[in-house]
Motif scaffolding. Structure first.
Motif, PDB file in Angstrom:
ATOM      1  N   PRO A 107      -7.515 -19.787 -17.799  1.00 43.49           N
ATOM      2  CA  PRO A 107      -7.562 -18.552 -19.091  1.00 43.49           C
ATOM      3  C   PRO A 107      -7.165 -17.762 -17.800  1.00 43.49           C
ATOM      4  CG  PRO A 107     -10.117 -19.290 -19.403  1.00 43.49           C
ATOM      5  CD  PRO A 107      -9.556 -20.213 -17.807  1.00 43.49           C
ATOM      6  N   LEU A 108      -7.797 -17.428 -17.241  1.00 40.66           N
ATOM      7  CA  LEU A 108      -6.986 -16.251 -15.861  1.00 40.66           C
ATOM      8  C   LEU A 108      -5.394 -16.338 -15.801  1.00 40.66           C
ATOM      9  CD1 LEU A 108      -7.064 -13.387 -14.260  1.00 40.66           C
ATOM     10  CD2 LEU A 108      -7.136 -14.854 -12.576  1.00 40.66           C
ATOM     11  N   MET A 109      -5.146 -18.067 -15.490  1.00 40.09           N
ATOM     12  CA  MET A 109      -3.644 -18.098 -15.111  1.00 40.09           C
ATOM     13  C   MET A 109      -2.772 -17.776 -15.807  1.00 40.09           C
ATOM     14  SD  MET A 109      -2.807 -21.263 -12.457  1.00 40.09           S
ATOM     15  CE  MET A 109      -1.847 -20.453 -12.663  1.00 40.09           C
ATOM     16  N   SER A 110      -3.677 -18.301 -17.270  1.00 40.30           N
ATOM     17  CA  SER A 110      -2.493 -18.442 -18.405  1.00 40.30           C
ATOM     18  C   SER A 110      -2.537 -17.015 -18.916  1.00 40.30           C
ATOM     19  CB  SER A 110      -3.701 -19.416 -19.424  1.00 40.30           C
ATOM     20  OG  SER A 110      -3.570 -19.092 -20.675  1.00 40.30           O
ATOM     21  N   VAL A 111      -3.510 -15.751 -18.968  1.00 40.80           N
ATOM     22  CA  VAL A 111      -3.337 -14.931 -19.628  1.00 40.80           C
ATOM     23  C   VAL A 111      -2.299 -13.317 -18.846  1.00 40.80           C
ATOM     24  CG1 VAL A 111      -5.134 -12.507 -19.593  1.00 40.80           C
ATOM     25  CG2 VAL A 111      -5.859 -14.615 -20.670  1.00 40.80           C
ATOM     26  N   SER A 112      -2.749 -14.333 -17.053  1.00 40.40           N
ATOM     27  CA  SER A 112      -2.141 -12.913 -16.384  1.00 40.40           C
ATOM     28  C   SER A 112       0.063 -13.774 -16.402  1.00 40.40           C
ATOM     29  CB  SER A 112      -2.124 -13.408 -14.513  1.00 40.40           C
ATOM     30  OG  SER A 112      -2.204 -14.793 -14.437  1.00 40.40           O
ATOM     31  N   ASN A 113       0.102 -14.701 -16.457  1.00 37.25           N
ATOM     32  CA  ASN A 113       1.052 -15.412 -16.991  1.00 37.25           C
ATOM     33  C   ASN A 113       1.589 -15.084 -18.398  1.00 37.25           C
ATOM     34  OD1 ASN A 113       3.530 -17.014 -16.960  1.00 37.25           O
ATOM     35  ND2 ASN A 113       2.153 -19.448 -17.496  1.00 37.25           N
ATOM     36  N   ALA A 114       0.790 -15.399 -19.518  1.00 34.65           N
ATOM     37  CA  ALA A 114       1.262 -14.510 -20.569  1.00 34.65           C
ATOM     38  C   ALA A 114       1.595 -13.188 -20.103  1.00 34.65           C
ATOM     39  CB  ALA A 114       0.440 -14.217 -21.412  1.00 34.65           C
ATOM     40  N   ILE A 115       1.476 -11.951 -19.160  1.00 30.65           N
ATOM     41  CA  ILE A 115       1.315 -10.538 -19.524  1.00 30.65           C
ATOM     42  C   ILE A 115       2.883 -10.445 -18.070  1.00 30.65           C
ATOM     43  CG2 ILE A 115       0.148  -8.363 -17.795  1.00 30.65           C
ATOM     44  CD1 ILE A 115      -2.122  -9.593 -19.226  1.00 30.65           C
ATOM     45  N   SER A 116       3.020 -11.000 -17.610  1.00 30.48           N
ATOM     46  CA  SER A 116       3.975 -11.421 -16.139  1.00 30.48           C
ATOM     47  C   SER A 116       4.917 -11.600 -16.886  1.00 30.48           C
ATOM     48  CB  SER A 116       4.101 -12.277 -15.337  1.00 30.48           C
ATOM     49  OG  SER A 116       4.551 -14.126 -16.084  1.00 30.48           O
ATOM     50  N   GLY A 117       4.807 -11.574 -18.308  1.00 36.22           N
ATOM     51  CA  GLY A 117       6.076 -11.496 -19.390  1.00 36.22           C
ATOM     52  C   GLY A 117       6.724 -10.864 -19.622  1.00 36.22           C
ATOM     53  N   GLY A 170       2.056 -18.048 -23.832  1.00 35.09           N
ATOM     54  CA  GLY A 170       0.591 -17.520 -23.523  1.00 35.09           C
ATOM     55  C   GLY A 170       0.077 -17.326 -23.840  1.00 35.09           C
TER      56      GLY A 170
END
Lengths: 99, 447
Positions: free
Chosen positions: A31-41, A77
């Motif tokens: 989930p960390l990867m996925s949340v941080s990935n979304a935020i990097s949007g 994400g």
């Protein structure tokens, strides 16, 4: 904003990130990867900014595409993270433990 | 709106992002972390829309993108998780690249930041999509691609053209740089194999974060810089953790020569192995006092997590076996991959243990049930200092009284190295699909 201020912000944020991420439990790394990935949007703000400053049709088109793509990244994400975190959630309820 | 007010709002949004990541520290607070992230992004978008022109166009773009993103997410099977995360990450890179292009077209040129932003963007985009294609099974095997020397040459040319661009910004150098970054990304990611995927995905995650920060430098946008730094750091630490779990350096993962498995396979067919049937395995399991389950990528492939949970539940409730799950940090294809799958199957948190927490319990376990895992259990990592796996922390399954290994065949793992565990005296091989074998064990246990 001059470069040194920007560098200051960048470095300090990096340190905050360092301490936070080491505190994250390994079982939640996905989930960390996925949340941080979304935020990097958040790069979408850049796209909006170039769109605002432009009068050129070509830039408008590229900027528009960038907005669409970044939105897929952000909300796709978050939707995946939501799905994942929902699976992690029910185990906390006592009802589940009784089963 | 005044500048200081904007800065204050940016501060608020940054805090939301920080709290969002912080929420993942404990499973209890994890759920809110996503909501905080969404709140932060929505605030930022609302503000940008209020202040900007072209509102309709931007809103339209957001709506279209959101619809596509949510559609993809809703049709996602949890098995497809790693590749979807990779693909979304790639889209972030592409968006950053496009923004950098627009910045150049608008003559918003920072001598270094703009080309770096575009190069990193295209690097992330192409790298992520190669990772996506590999995880999806569209590209198989490893490719020789360019040798390290050619890659190094590419890097040198890129640095030179970057300097040239910084001295006299011109479109040709900008394009050259972006194209070279794309080629480099292709050549580096194509040759990286499946088991290194957790590292590659984390690394590309870091790249997309740093890229946001670089674009933030170009556009003097505080929020982009802060968020980019946070995410860049998160990706970097994840890559470090993954590398440490394989006892490899980042340099080694990225630049190691492609080992052709044919050389390292030394399967001695004459070595005897013991094979068993699911009912025999069920007998061993139900008479055990303590069983430790070790899942690997094979479990993800055959979607065996539900059957596995079923098995664990019956063992616990009907036979009062102490069942624990042991998860190696690099099991699967992305950080935390196994944890998500087990969570999907509703395996309780308190039954899941990480490498360090459980490794000393194997000697007291009656049965170790290894399902779809190979290299992370290979004892050669401890004993054979010529082995490429040497030094990698492994789960000491061989110390359990009996080891049950569920595997499709005797083929070597990703590393191409034979696993002596399979030939050990206390090992029983259960050949077959992970899910089918586990389901048959469940059936036998129910009787």
């Amino acid at each position: 904003m001059d470069f040194s201020t920007e560098l200051l912000i960048f470095t300090l944020s990096g340190f905050i990130g360092y301490f936070i991420v080491w505190g994250i439990t390994p079982s939640l790394h996905a989930p960390l990867m996925s949340v941080s990935n979304a935020i990097s949007g958040i790069i979408i703000l850049g796209a909006i900014e170039v769109l605002n400053d432009s009068t050129d049709a070509c830039i408008n088109t590229i900027g528009f595409i960038a907005v669409v793509i970044a939105s897929i990244n952000i909300f796709g994400g978050f939707a995946i993270s939501q799905k994942m975190l929902q699976m992690f959630k029910p185990k906390e309820t006592p009802k589940d433990k009784q089963q | 709106m005044s500048n200081s007010f904007l800065t204050l709002i940016n501060l608020g949004i940054s805090l939301l992002f920080i709290l969002s990541l912080r929420g993942l520290a404990f499973p209890r607070t994890a759920y809110r972390s996503n909501l905080l992230g969404i709140l932060g992004i929505c605030l930022a978008l609302t503000l940008a829309l209020i202040l900007g022109k072209h509102r309709f166009l931007i809103l339209l773009g957001i709506v279209i993108g959101t619809a596509i993103g949510i559609f993809i997410a809703q049709h996602l099977q949890m098995t497809g998780l790693p590749q979807t995360v990779a693909a979304f990450n790639g889209l972030g890179g592409l968006a950053a690249f496009l923004v950098a292009c627009c910045a150049v077209l608008e003559d918003k040129i920072d001598p270094f930041d703009t080309p770096i932003g575009s190069a990193l963007g295209i690097f992330t985009f192409i790298g992520s999509f190669v990772a996506f294609a590999k995880l999806q099974g569209r590209i198989n095997g490893t490719f020789k691609c360019f040798s390290n020397r050619l890659n190094a040459l590419l890097c040198v040319i890129m640095i030179l053209s970057l300097i040239d661009y910084a001295l006299h910004p011109n479109t040709t150098e900008f394009i050259t740089l972006s194209v070279l970054a794309g080629v480099l990304s292709l050549s580096m990611t194509l040759k990286i194999g499946g088991a290194d995927m957790p590292i590659v995905i984390s690394l590309l995650n870091a790249a997309s974060g740093i890229d946001s920060a670089v674009i933030g430098f170009v556009l003097s946008n505080q929020l982009l810089i802060i968020t980019g730094a946070l995410i860049g750091m998160s990706g970097a630490i994840l890559s470090f953790i993954m590398c440490r779990a394989m006892n490899r350096s980042l340099i080694n993962v990225l630049f190691s020569p492609v080992t052709s498995p044919s050389i390292t396979i030394s399967t001695d067919i004459s070595q005897p192995i013991k094979t068993g049937t699911p009912p025999e395995a069920a007998f061993l399991l139900e008479n055990a006092r303590k069983a430790i389950i070790v899942p690997g990528y094979g479990m993800a492939v055959s979607q065996a997590q539900h059957a596995l949970k079923q098995m664990a539940k019956i063992l616990q409730e009907k036979y009062h076996v102490d069942v624990k799950f042991a998860i190696h940090p690099v099991a699967g294809r992305m950080p935390g991959h196994m944890n998500v799958l087990l969570a999907e199957a509703d395996v309780p948190f308190e039954n899941i243990f990480s490498l360090n927490d459980i490794n000393n319990e194997f000697p007291s376990a009656d049965v170790a049930y290894v399902i779809g895992a190979n290299d992370i259990t290979n004892p050669l990592a401890k004993t054979d200092n010529t082995s490429p796996l040497y030094g990698m922390p492994i789960l000491d399954v061989a110390l359990a009284k009996t080891v049950l290994v569920v595997k499709r065949s005797l083929a070597t793992g990703y590393s191409g190295i034979d696993n002596p565990l399979f030939y050990a005296d206390n090992t029983i091989m259960l050949f077959g699909d992970a899910q089918k074998v586990t389901a048959e064990i469940v059936k036998a246990l129910e009787h």
